[in-house]
Design an enzyme around this catalytic site. Structure first.
Site, short mmCIF file in Angstrom:
data_model
loop_
_atom_site.label_atom_id
_atom_site.label_comp_id
_atom_site.label_asym_id
_atom_site.label_seq_id
_atom_site.Cartn_x
_atom_site.Cartn_y
_atom_site.Cartn_z
N GLN A 186 0.85 -1.20 0.00
CA GLN A 186 0.00 0.00 0.00
C GLN A 186 0.88 1.25 0.00
O GLN A 186 1.27 1.75 1.04
CB GLN A 186 -0.94 0.01 1.21
CG GLN A 186 -1.95 1.14 1.10
CD GLN A 186 -3.04 1.06 2.15
OE1 GLN A 186 -3.17 0.11 2.89
NE2 GLN A 186 -3.81 2.12 2.23
N PHE A 187 1.15 1.76 -1.21
CA PHE A 187 2.02 2.93 -1.35
C PHE A 187 1.43 4.17 -0.70
O PHE A 187 2.16 5.09 -0.33
CB PHE A 187 2.36 3.19 -2.83
CG PHE A 187 1.24 3.78 -3.63
CD1 PHE A 187 1.12 5.15 -3.76
CD2 PHE A 187 0.30 2.96 -4.25
CE1 PHE A 187 0.10 5.70 -4.51
CE2 PHE A 187 -0.72 3.50 -5.00
CZ PHE A 187 -0.83 4.87 -5.13
N THR A 188 0.12 4.23 -0.52
CA THR A 188 -0.51 5.43 0.05
C THR A 188 -0.13 5.66 1.51
O THR A 188 -0.35 6.74 2.04
CB THR A 188 -2.04 5.39 -0.09
OG1 THR A 188 -2.55 4.24 0.59
CG2 THR A 188 -2.46 5.35 -1.55
#
Length: 150
Positions: A78-80
């Site tokens: 999850q890059f966010t």
């Protein structure tokens, strides 16, 4: 490197409407990999996840790690988690690692966690549009950052 560790009664990942992975009792780990993260960051983080004592013992005290609780683990990229929100209302993801840097670290995280956790680690699919479902148990949610090492 940042991880959100959630103790769950169950969790699942679906991709394009099809269930990709499911666990019952255990951890859902959302993993964000930043530009410049190293194998040292990864080893420290995975060790911390495996040793974190978030499951209740017979007295109801959070004293057991994932192995002692016979828990499963679902790992989802999850890059966010690396979002910066200081300017304006549109988050910046400039600190998130590009796929060519992040994918090898994500795969190594899976490998390390498989060595540390008794049950086979299940995963989402890196870069896919995933729907994650969970029943948070407690709720217990911990944020771990390899740079802060808190």
């Amino acid at each position: 490197m940042r991880a959100v560790l959630q103790r769950v009664r169950e969790a699942s990942v679906s991709i394009a409407g099809d269930e990709h992975a499911r666990i019952r009792h255990g951890y859902l780990v959302l993993l964000g990999i930043a530009t410049g993260d190293t194998h040292d960051d990864l080893e420290w983080l995975c060790g911390k996840i495996a040793r974190m004592r978030l499951f209740p013992d017979d007295d109801g005290v959070m004293n057991l790690d994932i192995n002692e609780a016979n828990g499963e683990l679902l790992l989802v990229s999850q890059f966010t988690l690396l979002a910066k929100t200081a300017k304006g209302n549109r988050p910046s993801y400039i600190q998130a690692a590009r796929p060519e840097e992040a994918i090898p670290l994500y795969l190594r995280a899976k490998q390390l966690l498989n060595e540390l956790v008794h049950h086979r680690v299940k995963t989402g699919e890196f870069g896919a549009d995933m729907q994650v479902g969970l029943i948070n148990d407690g709720p217990v949610t911990i944020v771990i950052d390899s740079k802060a090492r808190e």
